[in-house]
Design an enzyme around this catalytic site. Structure first.
Site, short mmCIF file in Angstrom:
data_model
loop_
_atom_site.label_atom_id
_atom_site.label_comp_id
_atom_site.label_asym_id
_atom_site.label_seq_id
_atom_site.Cartn_x
_atom_site.Cartn_y
_atom_site.Cartn_z
N GLN A 143 0.87 -1.19 0.00
CA GLN A 143 0.00 0.00 0.00
C GLN A 143 0.90 1.23 0.00
OE1 GLN A 143 -1.95 -1.50 3.56
NE2 GLN A 143 -3.95 -1.27 2.62
N ASP A 201 -11.26 6.75 4.59
CA ASP A 201 -10.42 5.76 5.26
C ASP A 201 -9.09 6.39 5.70
OD1 ASP A 201 -9.70 2.94 5.85
OD2 ASP A 201 -8.18 3.31 4.31
N GLU A 211 -12.75 8.22 9.25
CA GLU A 211 -12.22 7.10 10.04
C GLU A 211 -11.01 7.61 10.83
OE1 GLU A 211 -9.97 2.99 10.46
OE2 GLU A 211 -9.54 4.30 8.78
C1 GLC Z 1 -8.36 1.51 7.73
C2 GLC Z 1 -9.16 0.24 7.52
C3 GLC Z 1 -8.28 -0.94 7.75
C4 GLC Z 1 -7.09 -0.87 6.82
C5 GLC Z 1 -6.37 0.48 6.93
C6 GLC Z 1 -5.41 0.68 5.80
O1 GLC Z 1 -7.93 1.66 9.03
O2 GLC Z 1 -10.27 0.24 8.38
O3 GLC Z 1 -8.97 -2.13 7.59
O4 GLC Z 1 -6.18 -1.89 7.13
O5 GLC Z 1 -7.29 1.55 6.84
O6 GLC Z 1 -6.09 1.02 4.63
#
Ligand code: GLC
Length: 617
Positions: free
Chosen positions: A232, A264, A306
């Site tokens: 990522q 997110d 989030e």
């Molecule tokens: C957020 C998501 C989680 C993911 C992270 C990285 O915290 O809820 O599941 O691993 O983002 O994208």
């Protein structure tokens, strides 16, 4: 310089002019007066407005007239993975009757955009923001599902993973081929000099499963920043092209008929050497811009941030009354503190946490939950606990031992997540039913314990539902679904214990919900009943005043909700023993809404793991 977009919609123009100065100011401040990039953003916003379907524009108009539409007591949410719930998007459409039967009118579909097959972090490593994962369907299926949901009065929430892309995203692939333009969309470094500077101050998200914040790319001899998993790649929002393109991506998604966008991992989107790279002021500028962009293009859409952080970091994401940012945030500290009370049978810290939340302006809408697809982190108020000599390290150890069933007499069956052998720190995974003891009691065929576990499960849902905001159930919890250990044998999942509580929805068990005495029947009807009561009384709306009361018993939490017409006292017994409490009230008669019995408030016997919702007659 004035923006040159040629607007021929009065409605759009009004909205645009309302926010224009502030939007331009923030953008120019972030991107050194780059007016070309700003103009591009403005053109594209208008383009997405023009492309927006009339049905969606009508929803926008309706919600603009009633901006408090989501603040009442009418919404009940459910989060689910499309494939685990119904195989694919058209499967979800076919299961909408079930969703409605649960009383749910808000569904959060977990990430469904295209990702690599294995390295996808449960959908949070997006390789194409314009394409649905082929096994789940096509964009048209999402549009059809949204249409059907809107016909039934159901809103849809979708994730917008904006901090990073998958290493398989087109930009990442081109960056890997050496194209500078695309490398500039990420954080690339020729050697470890700058990364090592960052590492001095940036904590780790996944210390065990993905240590460090950088990944070495041997094919091009460079480091790339990877806050989460190595696959990522963090996006570089210092580059205006990144912001513009990502705004295009989210507006494109919104135009498919999405009502709520879950931003997110939003605290992480701006990086600065010498800081912890979380919650920097530029993050707030970007969120504020996103809020204005939505208010201009699609004002019916809500932003859910989030922000899984300490309370003082969370609330700033609401912004201010004049300059709001997110519409809703996760009530993460209350969630973790709830489980703390389960393990300790002591509601002191939970009461203190509720007092903090209740003192916030009523405009601050929280999304309340018992657990989600992620782990439970023990972000508790340790300063408060320390006055009783409870230290952070030993207490976390106790909680983790309790919830993994290692502590003597523990009933919970959870698994640790990212246990860090160096610090001894760890987080927790498990379904609500397994953490409440249903799994253990079933395994041991212990009916007495099973009874208690079911009561605890329902009591916790009632506690979630008493809070102001939007309650969201994790799909499967409404039928008491247990942990699913099959992930241990699945490549790409076995290292990540969060999959223990992301199991397939068990439709065969769900059928048993009509059997009154079955676990499924008891949990389902228990939750459904309280969810229905919540919708019937205006005292549950976010406008109500809410405060906690002393019950004289450390295991019993007392909460009052009141508005002009109604007053409700809610009592929650977090212990496995019956308790008697006295409430400092006139000796009036109350009606208990769940059992419909009459109760005098001078002396109340509340059963083990019981819940009372007492309405003043
Ligand atoms: C957020 C998501 C989680 C993911 C992270 C990285 O915290 O809820 O599941 O691993 O983002 O994208």
């Amino acid at each position: 310089m004035k923006c040159t977009v040629d607007i021929d919609s009065k409605e759009y123009e009004d909205r645009f002019l309302k926010h224009y100065d502030e939007l331009k100011w923030l953008y120019c401040e972030l991107y050194q007066n780059n007016m070309t990039a700003f103009e591009k953003l403005c053109y594209s916003m208008y383009d997405y407005y023009n492309k927006r379907k009339i049905e969606l524009k009508n929803i926008d108009r309706k919600r603009e007239k009633n901006p408090n539409w989501y603040k009442e007591n009418q919404l009940l949410g459910m989060m689910l993975y499309v494939d685990a719930f119904a195989k694919n998007l058209s499967g979800v459409k076919e299961k909408l009757d079930y969703i409605e039967e649960c009383g749910v009118n808000y569904i959060h579909l977990m990430p469904l955009l295209d990702t690599p097959k294995e390295k996808n972090d449960g959908g949070y490593a997006v390789s194409d923001f314009r394409k649905i994962k082929p096994n789940l369907g096509k964009m048209e299926d999402l549009e059809q599902l949204s249409e059907e949901c809107h016909n039934r009065g159901i809103s849809i929430c979708l994730d917008f993973v904006m901090n990073h892309t998958s290493e398989e995203h087109e930009w990442a692939k081109r960056a890997k081929k050496g194209e500078k333009e695309y490398q500039d969309r990420y954080f690339f470094y020729d050697n470890y000099d700058i990364p090592s500077e960052f590492e001095k101050t940036v904590p780790q998200v996944f210390p065990t499963t993905a240590p460090g914040n950088f990944t070495w790319l041997s094919e091009i001899d460079k480091y790339v920043m990877t806050t989460f998993y190595p696959y990522q790649w963090d996006l570089n929002y210092r580059n205006p092209v990144v912001l513009n393109e990502m705004i295009d991506n989210v507006l494109n998604l919104i135009n498919k008929g999405i009502d709520v966008i879950r931003i997110d991992a939003v605290p992480y989107i701006w990086k600065q050497i010498g800081t912890d790279c979380r919650n920097l002021s530029q993050v707030h500028s970007i969120v504020r811009m996103m809020r204005m962009i939505c208010e201009i293009v699609c004002p019916g859409v809500l932003l859910l941030g989030e922000v899984v952080m300490a309370p003082d970091k969370v609330t700033p994401y609401f912004g201010t009354m004049e300059k709001p940012e997110c519409h809703m945030l996760y009530n993460v500290t209350t969630m973790a503190t709830t489980w703390n009370s389960v393990a300790t049978r002591d509601v002191g810290l939970l009461k203190q946490q509720m007092d903090i939340v209740n003192s916030l302006p009523k405009e601050c809408i929280f999304l309340n939950y018992l657990r989600c697809h992620d782990d439970i982190g023990w972000g508790l108020d340790y300063t408060w606990l320390m006055q009783f000599g409870i230290g952070e390290v030993s207490h976390k150890k106790y909680l983790n031992e309790f919830f993994t069933g290692k502590y003597p007499n523990s009933f919970a069956r959870g698994e640790l997540y990212n246990a860090d052998p160096k610090s001894g720190d760890a987080r927790l995974c498990g379904t609500t039913a397994s953490l409440c003891g249903i799994e253990k009691a079933l395994h041991e065929k212990n009916n007495k314990d099973l009874e208690k576990a079911i009561c605890l499960d329902i009591m916790l849902h009632a506690y979630m539902l008493i809070q102001s905001g939007i309650p969201v159930i994790y799909s499967g919890d409404e039928i008491g679904q247990l942990n699913d250990y099959s992930y241990h044998n699945v490549a790409g999942h076995c290292e990540d214990s969060r999959y223990v509580h992301r199991g397939k929805f068990q439709w065969d068990f769900a059928l048993k919900k009509i059997e009154k005495k079955s676990i499924q029947g008891r949990v389902f009807s228990g939750i459904k009943n309280i969810a229905e009561i919540r919708k019937q009384f205006s005292v549950f709306s976010s406008n109500a005043d809410v405060w906690t009361i002393h019950t004289g018993n450390k295991s019993v939490l007392g909460i009052v909700r009141a508005n002009k017409n109604e007053k409700l006292i809610a009592l929650f017994n977090f212990s496995e023993y019956d308790k008697t409490v006295c409430i400092d009230e006139d000796d009036v008669e109350y009606i208990e809404l769940i059992s419909k019995i009459k109760v005098q408030t001078n002396k109340i016997n509340i059963p083990a793991y019981g819940v009372y919702w007492l309405l003043k007659k």
